[in-house]
Design a protein around this motif. Structure first.
Motif, PDB file in Angstrom:
ATOM      1  N   LEU A 504       0.365  -7.222  -1.712  1.00 26.25           N
ATOM      2  CA  LEU A 504       1.000  -6.038  -1.137  1.00 26.25           C
ATOM      3  C   LEU A 504       0.076  -4.825  -1.218  1.00 26.25           C
ATOM      4  CD1 LEU A 504       3.490  -4.758   0.136  1.00 26.25           C
ATOM      5  CD2 LEU A 504       4.410  -4.404  -2.160  1.00 26.25           C
ATOM      6  N   SER A 505      -0.666  -4.711  -2.312  1.00 24.23           N
ATOM      7  CA  SER A 505      -1.587  -3.573  -2.450  1.00 24.23           C
ATOM      8  C   SER A 505      -2.723  -3.647  -1.443  1.00 24.23           C
ATOM      9  CB  SER A 505      -2.140  -3.513  -3.874  1.00 24.23           C
ATOM     10  OG  SER A 505      -3.102  -4.518  -4.106  1.00 24.23           O
ATOM     11  N   ASP A 506      -3.121  -4.870  -1.013  1.00 22.42           N
ATOM     12  CA  ASP A 506      -4.159  -4.995   0.016  1.00 22.42           C
ATOM     13  C   ASP A 506      -3.736  -4.291   1.301  1.00 22.42           C
ATOM     14  OD1 ASP A 506      -5.905  -6.412  -1.552  1.00 22.42           O
ATOM     15  OD2 ASP A 506      -5.278  -8.377  -0.848  1.00 22.42           O
ATOM     16  N   MET A 507      -2.461  -4.411   1.625  1.00 24.00           N
ATOM     17  CA  MET A 507      -1.939  -3.746   2.821  1.00 24.00           C
ATOM     18  C   MET A 507      -1.633  -2.284   2.561  1.00 24.00           C
ATOM     19  SD  MET A 507       1.355  -4.818   5.158  1.00 24.00           S
ATOM     20  CE  MET A 507       2.444  -4.846   3.729  1.00 24.00           C
ATOM     21  N   ALA A 508      -1.130  -1.972   1.353  1.00 23.80           N
ATOM     22  CA  ALA A 508      -0.701  -0.608   1.045  1.00 23.80           C
ATOM     23  C   ALA A 508      -1.839   0.393   1.176  1.00 23.80           C
ATOM     24  CB  ALA A 508      -0.113  -0.561  -0.367  1.00 23.80           C
ATOM     25  N   ARG A 509      -3.049   0.016   0.786  1.00 21.82           N
ATOM     26  CA  ARG A 509      -4.163   0.970   0.814  1.00 21.82           C
ATOM     27  C   ARG A 509      -4.488   1.412   2.239  1.00 21.82           C
ATOM     28  NH1 ARG A 509      -7.843  -2.558  -2.604  1.00 21.82           N
ATOM     29  NH2 ARG A 509      -5.762  -3.154  -3.285  1.00 21.82           N
ATOM     30  N   PHE A 510      -4.386   0.509   3.199  1.00 20.36           N
ATOM     31  CA  PHE A 510      -4.661   0.884   4.583  1.00 20.36           C
ATOM     32  C   PHE A 510      -3.516   1.724   5.156  1.00 20.36           C
ATOM     33  CE2 PHE A 510      -7.594  -2.609   3.991  1.00 20.36           C
ATOM     34  CZ  PHE A 510      -8.711  -2.177   4.687  1.00 20.36           C
ATOM     35  N   ILE A 511      -2.295   1.396   4.763  1.00 17.56           N
ATOM     36  CA  ILE A 511      -1.154   2.192   5.219  1.00 17.56           C
ATOM     37  C   ILE A 511      -1.267   3.623   4.718  1.00 17.56           C
ATOM     38  CG2 ILE A 511       1.338   2.480   4.977  1.00 17.56           C
ATOM     39  CD1 ILE A 511       1.611  -0.545   4.947  1.00 17.56           C
ATOM     40  N   LEU A 512      -1.542   3.791   3.434  1.00 21.36           N
ATOM     41  CA  LEU A 512      -1.588   5.128   2.842  1.00 21.36           C
ATOM     42  C   LEU A 512      -2.710   5.969   3.434  1.00 21.36           C
ATOM     43  CD1 LEU A 512      -0.897   4.174  -0.873  1.00 21.36           C
ATOM     44  CD2 LEU A 512       0.680   5.244   0.738  1.00 21.36           C
ATOM     45  N   CYS A 513      -3.878   5.381   3.595  1.00 17.05           N
ATOM     46  CA  CYS A 513      -4.997   6.148   4.158  1.00 17.05           C
ATOM     47  C   CYS A 513      -4.767   6.485   5.622  1.00 17.05           C
ATOM     48  CB  CYS A 513      -6.305   5.374   3.976  1.00 17.05           C
ATOM     49  SG  CYS A 513      -6.874   5.254   2.269  1.00 17.05           S
ATOM     50  N   HIS A 514      -4.160   5.571   6.382  1.00 16.54           N
ATOM     51  CA  HIS A 514      -3.943   5.827   7.808  1.00 16.54           C
ATOM     52  C   HIS A 514      -2.816   6.847   8.017  1.00 16.54           C
ATOM     53  CE1 HIS A 514      -4.392   5.099  12.037  1.00 16.54           C
ATOM     54  NE2 HIS A 514      -3.162   4.658  12.183  1.00 16.54           N
ATOM     55  N   ARG A 515      -1.800   6.811   7.158  1.00 14.39           N
ATOM     56  CA  ARG A 515      -0.678   7.746   7.303  1.00 14.39           C
ATOM     57  C   ARG A 515      -1.002   9.138   6.762  1.00 14.39           C
ATOM     58  NH1 ARG A 515       5.181   6.305   5.472  1.00 14.39           N
ATOM     59  NH2 ARG A 515       5.513   8.139   6.776  1.00 14.39           N
ATOM     60  N   PHE A 516      -1.658   9.190   5.611  1.00 21.92           N
ATOM     61  CA  PHE A 516      -1.825  10.464   4.916  1.00 21.92           C
ATOM     62  C   PHE A 516      -3.280  10.923   4.799  1.00 21.92           C
ATOM     63  CE2 PHE A 516       1.837   8.185   3.102  1.00 21.92           C
ATOM     64  CZ  PHE A 516       2.860   9.047   3.485  1.00 21.92           C
ATOM     65  N   GLY A 517      -4.243  10.035   5.058  1.00 22.39           N
ATOM     66  CA  GLY A 517      -5.628  10.362   4.812  1.00 22.39           C
ATOM     67  C   GLY A 517      -5.937  10.301   3.326  1.00 22.39           C
ATOM     68  N   GLY A 518      -7.201  10.413   2.967  1.00 25.46           N
ATOM     69  CA  GLY A 518      -7.593  10.416   1.567  1.00 25.46           C
ATOM     70  C   GLY A 518      -8.360   9.182   1.161  1.00 25.46           C
ATOM     71  N   ILE A 519      -8.404   8.944  -0.147  1.00 24.08           N
ATOM     72  CA  ILE A 519      -9.154   7.835  -0.729  1.00 24.08           C
ATOM     73  C   ILE A 519      -8.217   7.014  -1.592  1.00 24.08           C
ATOM     74  CG2 ILE A 519     -11.004   7.197  -2.323  1.00 24.08           C
ATOM     75  CD1 ILE A 519     -12.533   9.655  -1.468  1.00 24.08           C
ATOM     76  N   TYR A 520      -8.250   5.712  -1.391  1.00 29.29           N
ATOM     77  CA  TYR A 520      -7.446   4.794  -2.212  1.00 29.29           C
ATOM     78  C   TYR A 520      -8.312   4.221  -3.330  1.00 29.29           C
ATOM     79  CZ  TYR A 520      -4.792   0.759  -3.761  1.00 29.29           C
ATOM     80  OH  TYR A 520      -4.134  -0.149  -4.538  1.00 29.29           O
ATOM     81  N   LEU A 521      -7.723   4.111  -4.532  1.00 27.07           N
ATOM     82  CA  LEU A 521      -8.394   3.515  -5.687  1.00 27.07           C
ATOM     83  C   LEU A 521      -7.521   2.408  -6.253  1.00 27.07           C
ATOM     84  CD1 LEU A 521      -9.402   6.790  -7.585  1.00 27.07           C
ATOM     85  CD2 LEU A 521     -10.872   5.445  -6.074  1.00 27.07           C
ATOM     86  N   ASP A 522      -8.110   1.280  -6.576  1.00 26.06           N
ATOM     87  CA  ASP A 522      -7.392   0.260  -7.326  1.00 26.06           C
ATOM     88  C   ASP A 522      -7.040   0.786  -8.710  1.00 26.06           C
ATOM     89  OD1 ASP A 522      -7.022  -1.747  -5.539  1.00 26.06           O
ATOM     90  OD2 ASP A 522      -8.623  -3.042  -6.265  1.00 26.06           O
ATOM     91  N   ASN A 552     -15.438  -4.736  -0.235  1.00 22.70           N
ATOM     92  CA  ASN A 552     -14.450  -4.698  -1.298  1.00 22.70           C
ATOM     93  C   ASN A 552     -13.719  -3.371  -1.135  1.00 22.70           C
ATOM     94  OD1 ASN A 552     -12.880  -4.687  -3.567  1.00 22.70           O
ATOM     95  ND2 ASN A 552     -14.508  -5.242  -4.980  1.00 22.70           N
ATOM     96  N   THR A 553     -12.414  -3.428  -0.946  1.00 16.27           N
ATOM     97  CA  THR A 553     -11.650  -2.219  -0.670  1.00 16.27           C
ATOM     98  C   THR A 553     -10.973  -1.677  -1.923  1.00 16.27           C
ATOM     99  OG1 THR A 553      -9.783  -3.608   0.033  1.00 16.27           O
ATOM    100  CG2 THR A 553     -11.280  -2.795   1.747  1.00 16.27           C
ATOM    101  N   ALA A 554     -11.521  -1.974  -3.123  1.00 12.49           N
ATOM    102  CA  ALA A 554     -11.027  -1.340  -4.346  1.00 12.49           C
ATOM    103  C   ALA A 554     -11.194   0.166  -4.261  1.00 12.49           C
ATOM    104  CB  ALA A 554     -11.756  -1.893  -5.570  1.00 12.49           C
ATOM    105  N   VAL A 555     -12.171   0.620  -3.479  1.00 10.09           N
ATOM    106  CA  VAL A 555     -12.302   2.024  -3.081  1.00 10.09           C
ATOM    107  C   VAL A 555     -12.307   2.038  -1.561  1.00 10.09           C
ATOM    108  CG1 VAL A 555     -13.774   4.063  -3.071  1.00 10.09           C
ATOM    109  CG2 VAL A 555     -13.577   2.693  -5.153  1.00 10.09           C
ATOM    110  N   LEU A 556     -11.397   2.788  -0.972  1.00  8.36           N
ATOM    111  CA  LEU A 556     -11.285   2.837   0.486  1.00  8.36           C
ATOM    112  C   LEU A 556     -11.059   4.270   0.936  1.00  8.36           C
ATOM    113  CD1 LEU A 556     -10.993   1.390   3.269  1.00  8.36           C
ATOM    114  CD2 LEU A 556      -8.534   1.287   2.803  1.00  8.36           C
ATOM    115  N   ARG A 557     -11.926   4.732   1.825  1.00  9.72           N
ATOM    116  CA  ARG A 557     -11.774   6.059   2.426  1.00  9.72           C
ATOM    117  C   ARG A 557     -11.550   5.881   3.927  1.00  9.72           C
ATOM    118  NH1 ARG A 557     -14.026  11.320   2.657  1.00  9.72           N
ATOM    119  NH2 ARG A 557     -13.103  12.305   4.493  1.00  9.72           N
ATOM    120  N   MET A 558     -10.433   6.432   4.430  1.00  7.38           N
ATOM    121  CA  MET A 558     -10.174   6.434   5.865  1.00  7.38           C
ATOM    122  C   MET A 558      -9.547   7.759   6.252  1.00  7.38           C
ATOM    123  SD  MET A 558      -8.804   2.575   6.765  1.00  7.38           S
ATOM    124  CE  MET A 558      -8.100   3.197   8.299  1.00  7.38           C
TER     125      MET A 558
END
Length: 766
Positions: A504-522, A552-558
């Motif tokens: 679920l977290s694999d999908m959540a990081r893309f949702i959060l960055c696409h909806r709100f912007g920012g950087i996701y961290l594991d 590796n999307t443990a750090v993801l910026r979108m």
């Protein structure tokens, strides 16, 4: 002279001699055969076939004498290859191991036509999301250069005619810079104030092209050398600049000159590439397919024309009316499921210790030139495959208040920088316009990671407003097995891993960055330095999967609502909503969009990974980890380093450290509670009491086993006096040599207690 050596008067004779020898050797092992040509009576086809004569004359006799050993050898080879084929066909049961096989034969995931790939590239470049000088892939087939407002102005370059393909249009691969000039900074502490490094310059930008030049593992660069460049260029070597060489090339942080006018380029919805043929039509030949060279996903239809939002305007930070750019919200996202533990606690503590949160000031100045970052911790209540109840928000805060690990961050001092938010899968998926009308068709296969699906079917229709959630529901009368895969809340051990939450977290990081912007961290990440200049780079990025050229999307910026995000969600929808990092790697590679999601080197966020996979051990960085467990159990031969070097000696230069799971391993076994001083003593007392009770029960259970001589645990309820007596024996002292995890935790806690400053020499103010 030796008579065996050939003597030739020219290179031509030597070439003829070699040709003669090769023909003689060929005639020895082959023989000519003439075959009739159908329809041609006067000519025959001459071919060469293997000549078995020499083989029969020389070896048949010997083989007859050695027939027995030969048959045994052939039988052994047959058994060996059978085992190999069977093992390969069966594979491994763990979905994560499948990716080690590589993706060279994997089917295509592409569902976008070339004209849409061109439009995605143009949108991202025009919006300032490509501050790079790297060329666009030739497969995109642009016919006009793109003007890039995020790179300095540069004159056009004309390709010489001898390098152009005859009869073809000129496909453009380079982007023409048209943005403000860059001034690269020499950042270092000024004597005599060299005890701590300076904070990054507000609005500064990290040149990730320059970092790739010094850090790219694919080009043989060492993590150790990369970290030195990051330290010196970022001013983290305060008072310890030993090198006397010219290190100008190590300056990778710049600011854009605000007085330089930046042109604005409008996104063209109908491009020349969509209207013009990709090649000039040769005489007597049909016009070429505009999608020629693209491999579409088997069985899928091309996506209709992609709908993109209006482009953004790139502006230097110094020209903004406020410190924070509304187009570039400075928000860290993290996703957590299950009881709050020391893992998200340490992530938040590292955020407070390293980032410019302003808790070292009486109050944040309204005219500050620095954008104040925020940390949003998303809480998924209960198991990943459960529907939140109507009172989920209230229940979440009640649990946070009662948790000794979470309650300190509810203090009013942190309210402007740390926020807890409730995760709701249905609401989040409905908030993605690209998939909101179609994702429910995949609700029973929503937990898809790398093509490995964990089916979660609805057991009963939910009665709340969250009826569209793709997760399974449970009745109030049904007692869930907490260790069942569908009901786990967090990973309590390596054998009871909460895989659903990970997927679920694999999908959540893309949702959060696409909806709100920012950087996701594991959640298994701790921050090691201020990320100011990373926020300045407005492009999207993740980092490299160790030795593999994958993400590796443990750090993801979108960026919020970007064209890249639209592409990823539409592609993922047509591929089962699979957001595993390896799947995302295939999406971008198949569409030639890898440049829009930059794959940064491991050294920036995961500096130990290559060493743990037996790479670069001849020159490892500091500290030297041969496995990720060394962070929690530092080997004896290296155990002097954590206490002696402290936070400064831990991968100095990296922006963060990823310790790869170990959810069940406490950071500080001897003090496995938040040690934050008198201000948070109530929570500490609760944690201490729970820890002591757990240790007491374990000790009494062990005594009961010894008394009965069996493995059956006999319940023993301690009396108050017995309880106090046992506590005296259960007090655990520190290890002689402190591990790295212990040093990290106690360093962050000492800052909150007011016993030491943060990494930039700033003292907390309450």
């Amino acid at each position: 002279m030796n008579g065996d050596l050939p003597s030739h008067s020219s290179a031509i004779e030597e070439k003829l001699e070699r040709q003669h020898r090769s023909q003689a050797s060929l005639s020895y092992w082959t023989r000519p055969v003439s075959l009739p040509i159908p329809g041609v009576r006067t000519r025959r086809l001459r071919i060469l076939v293997p000549n078995a004569g020499p083989f029969n004359r020389l070896h048949v006799g010997r083989m007859r004498r050695k027939r027995g050993p030969l048959l045994i050898t052939l039988a052994c080879l047959a058994v060996f290859f059978t085992v190999v084929l069977v093992t390969k066909s069966l594979g491994h049961s763990d979905w994560g191991d499948q990716w080690q096989q590589g993706s060279s034969v994997e089917p295509s995931t592409l569902v976008f036509k070339r004209m849409d790939l061109q439009r995605i590239w143009k949108w991202e470049v025009a919006s300032g999301h490509y501050p790079s000088t790297q060329p666009i892939p030739a497969q995109i087939r642009l016919t006009k250069p793109l003007m890039n407002p995020a790179t300095p102005h540069q004159p056009p370059s004309v390709k010489p005619s001898r390098y152009r393909q005859p009869g073809a249009l000129d496909f453009v691969t380079e982007i023409r810079g048209a943005g403000p000039k860059r001034v690269y900074l020499d950042i270092q502490s000024k004597p005599p104030n060299v005890d701590y490094p300076p904070r990054p310059v507000p609005g500064s930008v990290a040149d990730l092209d320059h970092i790739m030049k010094h850090c790219d593992f694919g080009k043989g660069k060492y993590v150790r050398d990369c970290l030195e460049m990051l330290r010196l260029g970022g001013g983290l070597d305060n008072g310890e600049r030993i090198r006397r060489d010219d290190t100008v090339d190590w300056r990778y942080i710049y600011v854009e000159q605000a007085d330089n006018e930046t042109a604005t380029y409008q996104f063209e919805d109908t491009t020349a590439e969509e209207q013009a043929p990709l090649f000039r039509k040769p005489a007597g030949r049909k016009v070429e397919d505009p999608n020629e060279g693209l491999l579409k996903k088997k069985g899928a239809e091309w996506e209709p024309k992609v709908v993109l939002s209006p482009t953004l305007q790139h502006r230097p930070a110094q020209s903004l009316p406020e410190a924070c750019d509304p187009q570039n919200p400075r928000v860290y996202h993290m996703f957590w499921t299950g009881p709050f533990t020391d893992k998200p606690y340490l992530a938040l503590m590292s955020f407070l210790y390293t980032q410019n949160t302003g808790i070292h000031l009486d109050e944040w100045p309204h005219d500050s030139k620095t954008c104040r970052p925020q940390f949003w911790l998303w809480i998924n209540p209960g198991p990943a495959a459960a529907v939140p109840n109507p009172n989920a928000v209230r229940d979440m805060y009640d649990q946070l208040k009662s948790s000794p690990w979470a309650s300190p961050f509810l203090h009013p001092r942190f309210k402007d920088v740390i926020q807890f938010k409730l995760w709701n899968t249905t609401e989040q998926l409905d908030g993605i316009p690209e998939i909101k009308d179609e994702w429910r068709a995949l609700q029973e296969s929503l937990f898809n990671s790398g093509g490995h699906i964990i089916s979660v079917k609805q057991k009963a229709p939910p009665t709340t407003a969250l009826s569209g959630n793709a997760s399974a529901t449970t009745t109030t009368t049904q007692k869930a097995d907490e260790d069942d895969l569908l009901n786990r809340t967090g990973s309590k051990s390596s054998s009871s891993y909460d895989r659903l939450s990970v997927i679920l977290s694999d999908m959540a990081r893309f949702i959060l960055c696409h909806r709100f912007g920012g950087i996701y961290l594991d959640a298994d990440t701790i921050l090691l330095r201020d990320w100011e200049e990373l926020w300045g780079w407005k492009g999207a990025f993740a980092y490299r999967w160790s030795r593999l050229e994958k993400y590796n999307t443990a750090v993801l910026r979108m960026n919020k609502g970007s064209a890249l995000g639209t592409f990823l969600f539409r592609t993922a929808l047509k591929n089962g909503l699979d957001f595993h990092p390896m799947s995302v790697s295939r999406y971008t590679a198949d569409a030639y969009l890898e440049g829009l999601l930059l794959r940064l080197p491991d050294a920036l966020f995961d500096a130990a990974w290559l060493n743990t996979e037996n790479y670069q051990r001849d020159r490892p960085p500091q500290p030297y980890f041969t496995e990720f467990g060394d962070f929690f159990d530092t080997p004896a031969q290296n155990s002097a380093a954590p206490h002696a070097l402290g936070f400064r000696g831990f991968f100095r230069g990296s922006y963060s450290y990823h310790f790869h799971n170990f959810w069940w391993k406490p950071f500080d076994p001897a003090r496995n509670f938040p040690d934050l001083g008198l201000r948070f003593k109530a929570g500490e007392d609760i944690a201490r009491a729970a820890l002591r009770e757990e240790k007491l029960k374990s000790a009494l259970a062990a005594k009961s086993k010894l008394a009965t001589g069996t493995n059956t645990v006999v319940a023993v309820v301690p009396t108050p006096s017995t309880f106090e007596e046992e506590l005296a024996d259960l007090t655990e002292s520190d290890k002689v040599d402190l591990d790295w995890s212990i040093v990290m935790k106690r360093t962050f806690e000492a800052y909150i207690r007011g016993e030491r400053p943060n990494m930039y020499g700033e003292w907390i103010k309450w």
